[in-house]
Design an enzyme around this catalytic site. Sequence first.
Site, PDB file in Angstrom:
ATOM      1  N   SER A  56      40.871  28.635  28.756  1.00 52.63           N
ATOM      2  CA  SER A  56      42.152  29.754  29.131  1.00 52.63           C
ATOM      3  C   SER A  56      42.214  31.153  28.404  1.00 52.63           C
ATOM      4  O   SER A  56      41.870  31.160  27.113  1.00 52.63           O
ATOM      5  CB  SER A  56      43.427  28.891  28.707  1.00 52.63           C
ATOM      6  OG  SER A  56      43.647  28.775  27.631  1.00 52.63           O
ATOM      7  N   ASP A  57      42.481  31.975  28.579  1.00 59.51           N
ATOM      8  CA  ASP A  57      43.021  33.623  28.153  1.00 59.51           C
ATOM      9  C   ASP A  57      43.880  32.916  26.681  1.00 59.51           C
ATOM     10  O   ASP A  57      44.849  31.657  27.271  1.00 59.51           O
ATOM     11  CB  ASP A  57      43.542  34.490  28.719  1.00 59.51           C
ATOM     12  CG  ASP A  57      42.967  36.130  27.920  1.00 59.51           C
ATOM     13  OD1 ASP A  57      43.413  36.194  26.617  1.00 59.51           O
ATOM     14  OD2 ASP A  57      43.602  36.687  29.013  1.00 59.51           O
ATOM     15  N   TRP A  58      44.172  33.030  25.532  1.00 63.12           N
ATOM     16  CA  TRP A  58      45.323  33.023  25.044  1.00 63.12           C
ATOM     17  C   TRP A  58      46.844  32.750  24.629  1.00 63.12           C
ATOM     18  O   TRP A  58      47.520  34.005  25.651  1.00 63.12           O
ATOM     19  CB  TRP A  58      45.067  34.219  23.894  1.00 63.12           C
ATOM     20  CG  TRP A  58      43.500  33.972  22.676  1.00 63.12           C
ATOM     21  CD1 TRP A  58      43.583  33.733  21.527  1.00 63.12           C
ATOM     22  CD2 TRP A  58      42.337  33.541  22.787  1.00 63.12           C
ATOM     23  NE1 TRP A  58      42.668  33.259  20.929  1.00 63.12           N
ATOM     24  CE2 TRP A  58      41.936  32.907  22.012  1.00 63.12           C
ATOM     25  CE3 TRP A  58      41.180  33.320  24.279  1.00 63.12           C
ATOM     26  CZ2 TRP A  58      40.700  32.734  21.812  1.00 63.12           C
ATOM     27  CZ3 TRP A  58      40.553  32.722  23.977  1.00 63.12           C
ATOM     28  CH2 TRP A  58      39.991  32.235  23.051  1.00 63.12           C
ATOM     29  N   GLN A  59      47.053  31.708  25.437  1.00 67.27           N
ATOM     30  CA  GLN A  59      48.238  31.509  25.878  1.00 67.27           C
ATOM     31  C   GLN A  59      48.748  31.882  27.595  1.00 67.27           C
ATOM     32  O   GLN A  59      49.422  31.952  27.650  1.00 67.27           O
ATOM     33  CB  GLN A  59      49.828  32.579  24.896  1.00 67.27           C
ATOM     34  CG  GLN A  59      49.631  32.256  23.979  1.00 67.27           C
ATOM     35  CD  GLN A  59      50.180  32.897  23.094  1.00 67.27           C
ATOM     36  OE1 GLN A  59      51.285  32.327  22.303  1.00 67.27           O
ATOM     37  NE2 GLN A  59      51.155  34.197  24.131  1.00 67.27           N
ATOM     38  N   ALA A  60      47.362  32.369  27.485  1.00 76.27           N
ATOM     39  CA  ALA A  60      47.159  31.251  29.327  1.00 76.27           C
ATOM     40  C   ALA A  60      47.344  30.297  30.079  1.00 76.27           C
ATOM     41  O   ALA A  60      48.315  29.878  31.523  1.00 76.27           O
ATOM     42  CB  ALA A  60      46.336  32.639  30.250  1.00 76.27           C
TER      43      ALA A  60
END
Length: 873
Positions: free
Chosen positions: A295-299
Amino acid sequence: MWSGIGTAVWLLAAARLGLAQGPNQPTYSNTSSSGDNLVTSPPFYPSPWGSGSGDWAEAYAKARDFVSQLTLLEKVNITTGVGWLEEACVGAVGSVPRLGFRSLCMQDSPVGIRFADYVSAFPGGVNIAATFDRGAMYARGYAMGTEHRKKGVDVQLGPVAGPLGRAPEGGRNWEGFSPDPVLTGIGIANTIQGIQDAGVIACAKHFIVNEQEHFRQVGEAKGYGFNITEALSSNVDDVTMHELYLWPFADAVRAGVGAVMCSYNQINNSYGCSNSYTMNYLLKSELDFQGFIMSDWQAHKSGVGDALAGLDMSMPGDVLFDTGTSFWGSNLTLAVVNGTIPEWRLDDMVTRIIAAWYKVGRDKTQVPVNFNSWSKDTYGYLHPAVGYGYGVINEHVDVREGHGSLIRYLGSKSTVLLKNVNGTLPLTGKEKLTAVFGDDAGDNPYGPNGCGDHGCDNGTLAMGWGSGTADYPYLISPLTAIQNEVASNYGSIQSVTDNYAYTQIQALAKQASVALVFVNADSGEGYINIDGNEGDRKNLTLWQGGDDLIQNVTAWCNNTIVVLHTVGPVLIESFVDNPNVTAILWAGLPGQESGNSIADVLYGRFNPGAKLPFTLGRNREDYGTDLMYEPNNGVDAPQQDFTEGVFIDYRAFDKAGIDPIFEFGFGLSYTTFNYSDLTVTKANAGGYTPASGQSAAAPVLGNYSTNLSDYLFPSDIDRVPLYIYPYVNSTNASASYGWNDYGNQGTSYIPPGAQDGSPQPIVPAGGAPGGNPGLYDVLYSVEATITNTGTVAGEEVPQLYVSLGGPNDPKVVLRGFERLSIQPGQSTTFHADLLRRDLSNWDSASQNWVITNYTKTVYVGSSSRKLPLSQTL
Ligand SMILES: *[C@@H]1O[C@H](CO)[C@@H](O)[C@H](O)[C@H]1NC(C)=O
Ligand SMILES: *[C@@H]1O[C@H](CO)[C@@H](O)[C@H](O)[C@H]1NC(C)=O
Ligand SMILES: *[C@@H]1O[C@H](CO)[C@@H](O)[C@H](O)[C@H]1NC(C)=O
Ligand SMILES: *[C@@H]1O[C@H](CO)[C@@H](O)[C@H](O)[C@H]1NC(C)=O
Ligand SMILES: *[C@@H]1O[C@H](CO)[C@@H](O)[C@H](O)[C@H]1NC(C)=O
Ligand SMILES: *[C@@H]1O[C@H](CO)[C@@H](O)[C@H](O)[C@H]1NC(C)=O
Ligand SMILES: *[C@@H]1O[C@H](CO)[C@@H](O)[C@H](O)[C@H]1NC(C)=O
Ligand SMILES: *[C@@H]1O[C@H](CO)[C@@H](O)[C@H](O)[C@H]1NC(C)=O
Ligand SMILES: *[C@@H]1O[C@H](CO)[C@@H](O)[C@H](O)[C@H]1NC(C)=O
Ligand SMILES: *[C@@H]1O[C@H](CO)[C@@H](O)[C@H](O)[C@H]1NC(C)=O
């Protein structure tokens, strides 16, 4: 279901998308999220398990052997980040101490190593695209990979094909390559091969249609005063997805990329890291991707839902930065123990991660992490988020290996000569008075790394801002390099770097034999706002009063050379035809050797041969696409409809019949070239066979206890505060769970088929990494003769374009190129292959590529609009 994506499901989705009107003319409606009329993304389950296909067989054999030895807790550890700022790298997962398998280190960025000392700052992706040179693309990738390897990084978070560059204002376009999918595909593939040959896993990002910064994240948007409750949805039809945005990711997968990062935005109203259609179908089924999706960071949006939709690694692991809670970690352990997430899905996540690790040789090349993202100090906290543990955190290892000379070369190699009246360039170094103008010529008064994540536009611009950056070991400004040049001849040089000191500027311009004016335009990632540019650019004009500066110089000097350090297209109408502007160069974002690179071009040591990787239009509207700056759906997810279809950049200009100032692919040299003798030879390829058959059943690697007491926190653990662990707090499941999360679809919703590990059909366009191998058969070979008709040696990039001939097709599309070095008076043969994919269109109904009956025409020339040679097939 996996088997369900056949025509029926697609037609349902197509109907929702309005595709009945023809693939390139979708209709969209932007109704509120009360449910009605939003475009939707079809479900696709189960999540395809890696098979070891293509050249992944050996890596898979090793990975399965390793994963078979792991306990459930150890498997969960490898999938889940330990939390933001909890370890040295920007992302780190748990370790397996029992087997001596250390925590994997994920590190930005696509231009080098972010947050580290004694590293190199490479040119931006947009510059590498401008080289149109596979060797340059590979060399940069290999050098960056080498530096990451030596700092202890396992996964370099790059390269970028999302954004592709739908609109020139997109803040992060420069991190990627070009709005042309073929140029980006070749760029990303060669970069990946370079990074991975150096022994580091590359991560292709951001998957997919992540084309603007505005509204990509709800929290960020709120920070800018936009009251939205869901992130932007990029609404794109199936043909456009395949022919434009997915295309370079197919090249990335075919190149063997080990990781892909899913994006913040929604795609047809389903989040990038929750979207079973984009992850399970497009990436893992159709493209047969064998590596892992992080995941992208916090996605990461949900525990069970995202796991079933195909996510393999949670980054940075916590639900929100430093909450100490995670969608996975304990939650994933529980979900497997209670049977909600099948064991095969967890095994597949871990196998994919470990297979990528073996594929690039991490078992042989890994060194301990020897830097710390959060401090340049030697000693500090091992877990900086919570001030926990103290020791040596940075060994200051210099990993640069003389990459400065490569960077200098790449800077020159990517400089595009746009205008050169009567041989103004190259300069001799013996000009009577050289005058240099512009804030962009000089040093940043705060120092080259004086603004966090390069979040300012002071001094010469050599990279954009945001997480896609690296610290400069030094930054050679143009003024320094030109001064050295002139002073070595004991000549005269003066400069004014205050863009608004008009009195001094005019006084100097009046005296100058040659004036060099440096101007720029910057952009970056959405969390930094510079002068009202919230990541994305708010306009396409020059920054820092660049137009006025040029105007003030040209009013007094009839030999003015303009150098553009810009992230992408800018408006140059105000000066391009001014007779006193005798030369224009686009130098892009050249990295740490910026000044030396441009001096090599200006003084003729390097004959420019780069080509524009985008179009320079007369005004913003001519691009036909723009970003969304105001939400258009109340507090619900903004709906960004890609109604232009595949018509972006030069395809849009061609379609609308608008003349740009300088077209895609354009670039001059200090010599001239002639094109002749086109030959097109049909190759002996067989027919195209749709992939068929079934996968094996999902492998299950080991077994596990269903007794929660086996997963409790060990009593002897030195528990780091807010750290994400795989253990559970209690044997009371409901107390431990603390979650009821299956995405946005209700508390008990498991999508049909999502838990099914039985053999699944292979889709027709699939069958091997990158898609059906038949797509890469050579159908034709194209050759042409390129002659250097000038008096100096030079480099030319002949380009191969194709017209696919259909009513919905662009006038021409780039399909090949080669950068050739040719001596004066000599000729060289340009060669490019046309693959089946190059001549195909995506057919939604059959979910496969087809060659239509429309007449195909091949063109060869020096830009997208200078195509002297052509032949129909
Ligand atoms: C999980 O990873 C953490 C952090 O590296 C480590 O302390 C812990 O021992 C690991 N747990 C298991 C079961 O290996
Ligand atoms: C923002 O939207 C929410 C949800 O509709 C609403 O409750 C709230 O009042 C809005 N806030 C502002 C400042 O408009
Ligand atoms: C499990 O996930 C939920 C979100 O779905 C979160 O609120 C909860 O804190 C998580 N539990 C742990 C132990 O992290
Ligand atoms: C599994 O966990 C989920 C999430 O907490 C819960 O809703 C469900 O009841 C559990 N199932 C079983 C069989 O324990
Ligand atoms: C270029 O040089 C030619 C020949 O010297 C001259 O006729 C012409 O005016 C020059 N053009 C410009 C724009 O200076
Ligand atoms: C830095 O750049 C900003 C614009 O980004 C400008 O307003 C400011 O004056 C500059 N400061 C210095 C010291 O150059
Ligand atoms: C465009 O944006 C730049 C950077 O914020 C700014 O300096 C410039 O004045 C703007 N141009 C116009 C025409 O407003
Ligand atoms: C210099 O720029 C200023 C600011 O736009 C403008 O007012 C002035 O006319 C310019 N001078 C010349 C000679 O172009
Ligand atoms: C070009 O420069 C000359 C000075 O060399 C000046 O007289 C003339 O006005 C300038 N022309 C323009 C269009 O700025
Ligand atoms: C530029 O101006 C100088 C005098 O300032 C003159 O000698 C020269 O011929 C001019 N060049 C052009 C191309 O007009």
